[in-house]
Write a protein that holds these residues in place. Structure first.
Motif, PDB file in Angstrom:
ATOM      1  N   SER A 187       0.821  -1.434  -0.446  1.00 10.42           N
ATOM      2  CA  SER A 187      -0.025  -0.007  -0.020  1.00 10.42           C
ATOM      3  C   SER A 187       1.328   1.551   0.200  1.00 10.42           C
ATOM      4  O   SER A 187       0.450   2.025  -0.824  1.00 10.42           O
ATOM      5  CB  SER A 187      -0.561  -0.237   1.517  1.00 10.42           C
ATOM      6  OG  SER A 187      -0.146  -0.541   2.401  1.00 10.42           O
ATOM      7  N   LEU A 242       2.910   1.198  -3.705  1.00 11.00           N
ATOM      8  CA  LEU A 242       2.002   1.343  -4.615  1.00 11.00           C
ATOM      9  C   LEU A 242       1.621   3.394  -4.325  1.00 11.00           C
ATOM     10  O   LEU A 242       1.682   3.713  -5.225  1.00 11.00           O
ATOM     11  CB  LEU A 242       0.536   0.904  -4.808  1.00 11.00           C
ATOM     12  CG  LEU A 242       0.966  -0.469  -5.016  1.00 11.00           C
ATOM     13  CD1 LEU A 242      -0.389  -1.184  -5.404  1.00 11.00           C
ATOM     14  CD2 LEU A 242       1.061  -0.042  -6.499  1.00 11.00           C
ATOM     15  N   SER A 253       1.659   0.362 -14.509  1.00 10.42           N
ATOM     16  CA  SER A 253       1.545   0.454 -13.228  1.00 10.42           C
ATOM     17  C   SER A 253       0.289  -0.440 -12.973  1.00 10.42           C
ATOM     18  O   SER A 253       0.381  -1.040 -11.574  1.00 10.42           O
ATOM     19  CB  SER A 253       0.839   1.871 -12.555  1.00 10.42           C
ATOM     20  OG  SER A 253       1.985   2.838 -13.235  1.00 10.42           O
ATOM     21  N   LYS A 254      -0.233  -1.111 -14.089  1.00  8.14           N
ATOM     22  CA  LYS A 254      -1.525  -2.651 -13.389  1.00  8.14           C
ATOM     23  C   LYS A 254      -0.613  -3.960 -13.034  1.00  8.14           C
ATOM     24  O   LYS A 254      -1.018  -4.599 -12.122  1.00  8.14           O
ATOM     25  CB  LYS A 254      -2.492  -2.687 -14.807  1.00  8.14           C
ATOM     26  CG  LYS A 254      -3.332  -1.487 -14.863  1.00  8.14           C
ATOM     27  CD  LYS A 254      -4.113  -1.587 -16.019  1.00  8.14           C
ATOM     28  CE  LYS A 254      -5.186  -0.298 -16.607  1.00  8.14           C
ATOM     29  NZ  LYS A 254      -5.618  -0.350 -17.454  1.00  8.14           N
ATOM     30  N   MET A 293       0.590  -7.138  -6.566  1.00  2.00           N
ATOM     31  CA  MET A 293       0.300  -7.202  -4.595  1.00  2.00           C
ATOM     32  C   MET A 293      -0.680  -8.048  -4.551  1.00  2.00           C
ATOM     33  O   MET A 293      -1.099  -8.727  -3.927  1.00  2.00           O
ATOM     34  CB  MET A 293      -0.245  -5.694  -4.992  1.00  2.00           C
ATOM     35  CG  MET A 293      -1.340  -5.582  -2.950  1.00  2.00           C
ATOM     36  SD  MET A 293      -1.458  -3.898  -2.668  1.00  2.00           S
ATOM     37  CE  MET A 293      -2.993  -3.489  -3.689  1.00  2.00           C
ATOM     38  N   VAL A 294      -1.793  -8.105  -5.860  1.00  2.61           N
ATOM     39  CA  VAL A 294      -3.385  -8.979  -5.300  1.00  2.61           C
ATOM     40  C   VAL A 294      -2.736 -10.753  -5.123  1.00  2.61           C
ATOM     41  O   VAL A 294      -2.995 -11.422  -4.265  1.00  2.61           O
ATOM     42  CB  VAL A 294      -4.218  -8.921  -7.080  1.00  2.61           C
ATOM     43  CG1 VAL A 294      -5.355 -10.259  -6.589  1.00  2.61           C
ATOM     44  CG2 VAL A 294      -4.869  -7.429  -6.508  1.00  2.61           C
ATOM     45  N   GLN A 353     -11.316 -11.023  -4.472  1.00  2.00           N
ATOM     46  CA  GLN A 353     -10.333  -9.841  -4.890  1.00  2.00           C
ATOM     47  C   GLN A 353     -11.061  -8.372  -5.012  1.00  2.00           C
ATOM     48  O   GLN A 353     -10.537  -7.292  -4.813  1.00  2.00           O
ATOM     49  CB  GLN A 353      -9.219  -9.852  -5.880  1.00  2.00           C
ATOM     50  CG  GLN A 353      -8.845 -10.935  -5.988  1.00  2.00           C
ATOM     51  CD  GLN A 353      -9.095 -12.249  -7.004  1.00  2.00           C
ATOM     52  OE1 GLN A 353     -10.289 -12.354  -7.466  1.00  2.00           O
ATOM     53  NE2 GLN A 353      -7.722 -12.236  -7.864  1.00  2.00           N
ATOM     54  N   ASP A 387      -7.275  -3.545  -0.967  1.00  2.00           N
ATOM     55  CA  ASP A 387      -6.251  -2.331  -1.636  1.00  2.00           C
ATOM     56  C   ASP A 387      -6.678  -1.264  -0.959  1.00  2.00           C
ATOM     57  O   ASP A 387      -5.796  -0.432  -1.261  1.00  2.00           O
ATOM     58  CB  ASP A 387      -6.781  -2.219  -3.175  1.00  2.00           C
ATOM     59  CG  ASP A 387      -8.186  -2.491  -3.433  1.00  2.00           C
ATOM     60  OD1 ASP A 387      -9.295  -2.222  -2.156  1.00  2.00           O
ATOM     61  OD2 ASP A 387      -8.610  -2.715  -4.712  1.00  2.00           O
ATOM     62  N   TYR A 402      -0.393  -3.445  -9.361  1.00  2.00           N
ATOM     63  CA  TYR A 402      -1.488  -3.961  -8.766  1.00  2.00           C
ATOM     64  C   TYR A 402      -1.909  -5.318  -8.544  1.00  2.00           C
ATOM     65  O   TYR A 402      -2.017  -6.093  -7.491  1.00  2.00           O
ATOM     66  CB  TYR A 402      -2.936  -3.128  -8.697  1.00  2.00           C
ATOM     67  CG  TYR A 402      -3.761  -2.913  -8.495  1.00  2.00           C
ATOM     68  CD1 TYR A 402      -4.339  -2.652  -6.885  1.00  2.00           C
ATOM     69  CD2 TYR A 402      -4.818  -4.547  -8.911  1.00  2.00           C
ATOM     70  CE1 TYR A 402      -5.445  -3.336  -6.238  1.00  2.00           C
ATOM     71  CE2 TYR A 402      -6.096  -4.805  -8.153  1.00  2.00           C
ATOM     72  CZ  TYR A 402      -5.671  -4.382  -6.864  1.00  2.00           C
ATOM     73  OH  TYR A 402      -7.617  -3.736  -6.413  1.00  2.00           O
ATOM     74  N   LYS A 403      -1.284  -5.781  -9.941  1.00  2.00           N
ATOM     75  CA  LYS A 403      -1.451  -7.626  -9.975  1.00  2.00           C
ATOM     76  C   LYS A 403      -0.841  -8.213  -9.174  1.00  2.00           C
ATOM     77  O   LYS A 403      -1.458  -9.298  -8.380  1.00  2.00           O
ATOM     78  CB  LYS A 403      -1.608  -7.518 -11.820  1.00  2.00           C
ATOM     79  CG  LYS A 403      -2.508  -7.610 -12.352  1.00  2.00           C
ATOM     80  CD  LYS A 403      -3.008  -7.548 -13.281  1.00  2.00           C
ATOM     81  CE  LYS A 403      -3.897  -7.059 -14.411  1.00  2.00           C
ATOM     82  NZ  LYS A 403      -4.671  -8.164 -14.334  1.00  2.00           N
ATOM     83  N   VAL A 410      -0.175  -6.367   1.095  1.00  2.00           N
ATOM     84  CA  VAL A 410      -1.190  -5.020   1.204  1.00  2.00           C
ATOM     85  C   VAL A 410      -0.220  -4.371   2.376  1.00  2.00           C
ATOM     86  O   VAL A 410       0.069  -3.085   2.204  1.00  2.00           O
ATOM     87  CB  VAL A 410      -2.721  -4.985   1.479  1.00  2.00           C
ATOM     88  CG1 VAL A 410      -3.256  -3.882   1.266  1.00  2.00           C
ATOM     89  CG2 VAL A 410      -3.076  -5.185   0.343  1.00  2.00           C
ATOM     90  N   GLN A 438       2.345   6.153  -7.508  1.00  4.25           N
ATOM     91  CA  GLN A 438       1.346   6.814  -7.805  1.00  4.25           C
ATOM     92  C   GLN A 438       1.719   8.567  -7.982  1.00  4.25           C
ATOM     93  O   GLN A 438       1.451   9.423  -8.698  1.00  4.25           O
ATOM     94  CB  GLN A 438       0.475   6.401  -7.595  1.00  4.25           C
ATOM     95  CG  GLN A 438      -0.735   6.983  -7.845  1.00  4.25           C
ATOM     96  CD  GLN A 438      -0.906   6.586  -9.565  1.00  4.25           C
ATOM     97  OE1 GLN A 438      -0.390   5.467  -9.922  1.00  4.25           O
ATOM     98  NE2 GLN A 438      -2.010   6.980 -10.688  1.00  4.25           N
TER      99      GLN A 438
END
Length: 533
Positions: free
Chosen positions: A365, A368, A410-411, A417-418, A507, A484, A414-415, A462, A372
């Motif tokens: 968290s 990211l 950037s996606k 992290m998941v 998710q 998230d 996130y993927k 996270v 950003q």
């Protein structure tokens, strides 16, 4: 001497052109110097910017499962996929927030529209016996080297992407059928083959390869959930699956793919500057412009048309198109290429550093959020593609041809992290099942798993705090990540008010909750809703 009006105008225009040319030259020189200085800064910090430096080492033959996969693929291509192409069995199908249907326990195989019997699946699995045997052997391989030619940059043939997902779907079906038949040994063998697929892609340094690997890992997680609903798996079998899950890493491979992406981008930009044909090929691939090719990719044959006026008009149009394309190429080389290069270098470095910070135990968290903010400071945090309004280049997007990809890249973070969170939930859920097998019930808290089943209390990727857990009075348990938003909502699996969750995927909840088996009524309600749609 007094100048005539015409001479004055000409000299004025000449002065404007000279000043404009000097301005362009100065901007070009500054941008070029900025790129050179930033590259020196990266190299001094130990960064590798060339493809040659980043090509992964060739694995030992005994560690390489690529040949097994090639043989399995040949069999997959030659055999029928049966019902897998129309109505494949689904694992961990979300039917309500926090609840999933146990696929292998259902009386049939259905998706709301089509229905097949388990006998139908038996025939399909029987027809895949040899390829499944080959894929199962991937469990004992460290990697798969498909010998991708990284020196081809983005033009290289992508290595075996579709067959990998195809293989995972076939193994999924085999696991569910084995569980339906109470054959835990076969189910574990096929699941280990799936884990071998995920592990085999670890060192493939392409972003698309890592995205496919993440997709296969998510499929494998769902199949592992199905295995954990079985009552005849042994502690030894579960320990093997837990160990192999714990050995997977998604952060470092993603970082390496971004580093290779940067190097291939550098190589591509250099080739475009040196070759007009390379510029044309790359921009055509971006769907932007074909330098010198005209609007239709070439000038038409007018012979015999008999219409000189139309021919002259078409010639003028094509000449204008070719002139615009040539002007775009010159503008890109002189005015835009270096600023675009600098943007993509800085943007990818920010993403690389975000992944590296996670590897030093910073929570996703925070990483990211910083990532950003830094992209926003560069103007790269959005996907806004508005042009600067210069009509000759309107809509071409040549100015940010490469750096405009940064928000999409950037996606990947996130993927990751998941997927890392899913891995941690999976490893913990296996440990909980092993605890129950040995002690007869679930533990009071996660500390009871240490050190018998886990080396330490499992952390939530996270926020880098312990995963949330509590046993329920009905013999189930609640296990979840904060999700998230990094906020603990008490294990609420429902989506936030501003989001939808049509698939009931874990998710998409406010918290990321490990699903519990759905009741027969919850499953029936789910299919009734699907029939209404």
């Amino acid at each position: 001497m007094k100048l005539s009006g015409r001479k004055f105008i000409l000299l004025t225009l000449l002065g404007v052109l000279v000043v404009g040319g000097l301005g362009v030259a100065i901007c070009h020189w500054r941008a070029k110097r900025a790129v050179a200085n930033y590259r020196k800064q990266l190299i001094a910090a130990g960064e590798k910017l060339t493809v040659k430096e980043l090509i992964p080492p060739t694995p030992a033959k005994e560690d390489d499962g690529a040949e097994l996969f090639y043989k399995a693929q040949a069999l997959m291509n030659a055999s029928s996929s049966g019902l897998l192409s129309t109505n494949p069995p689904l694992s961990m199908r979300g039917v309500a927030p926090g609840k999933a249907a146990v696929g292998w326990l259902q009386p049939d195989i259905r998706d709301g529209k089509a229905t097949n019997t388990w006998d139908d699946l038996a025939d399909t699995v029987a027809g895949m016996t040899r390829e499944l045997e080959l894929l199962d052997q991937l469990a004992d391989k460290r990697t798969m080297d498909f010998k991708y030619n990284y020196n081809q940059g983005f033009t290289g043939r992508l290595p075996m992407l579709a067959p990998r997902k195809q293989a995972s779907q076939r193994l999924l079906a085999a696991v569910l059928f084995a569980l339906h038949e109470d054959d835990a040994e076969a189910a574990v063998a096929h699941l280990r083959g799936m884990l071998g697929l995920v592990r085999g892609l670890t060192d493939e340094r392409l972003i698309i390869s890592q995205l496919v690997r993440i997709a296969v890992a998510n499929i494998t997680q769902a199949v592992t959930w199905e295995l954990l609903q079985s009552t005849n798996t042994t502690d030894a079998q579960l320990e093997t699956i837990q160990r192999e899950w714990a050995g997977l890493d998604f952060v470092l491979p993603a970082e390496r793919s971004l580093v290779m992406e940067r190097a291939m981008t550098e190589m591509t930009i250099g080739d475009m500057r040196e070759s007009r044909s390379e510029f044309s090929r790359v921009t055509s691939g971006f769907g932007l412009v074909v330098a010198g090719g005209g609007a239709g990719g070439g000038r038409p044959n007018w012979s015999g048309s008999g219409d000189v006026i139309l021919e002259a008009t078409q010639f003028a149009k094509d000449t204008w198109v070719e002139t615009k394309d040539a002007a775009k190429e010159v503008a890109w080389r002189v005015a835009w290429s270096h600023s675009d290069q600098l943007g993509v270098l800085k943007g990818i470095q920010i993403q690389i550093e975000a992944l590296r910070s996670v590897q030093t135990n910073q929570p996703f968290s925070a990483a990211l959020s910083v990532h950003q903010t830094r992209l926003g400071n560069l103007g790269l945090a959005t996907t806004d593609k508005d042009d600067d309004g210069w009509s000759l280049f309107a809509g071409s997007q040549l100015q940010t041809m490469f750096s405009s990809s940064i928000p999409a890249l950037s996606k990947l973070l996130y993927k990751v992290m998941v997927t890392e969170t899913g891995k941690q939930l999976t490893v913990t859920a296996i440990a909980l099942k092993r605890y129950k097998l040995r002690h007869g019930n679930f533990p009071a808290d996660l500390t009871a798993l240490v050190p018998e089943f886990l080396p330490a209390v499992p952390l939530d990727p996270v926020n880098a705090q312990p995963l949330h857990y509590k046993p329920n009075a009905d013999g189930t348990f609640l296990l979840y990540s904060v999700g998230d938003d990094a906020e603990d909502n008490g294990g609420d699996p429902k989506p936030a008010k501003n989001k939808t969750n049509r698939s009931n995927s874990w998710q998409h909840g406010r918290d990321w909750v490990w699903p519990q088996p759905a009741s027969a009524q919850e499953i029936e309600n789910y299919f009734q809703q699907k029939r209404r749609k």
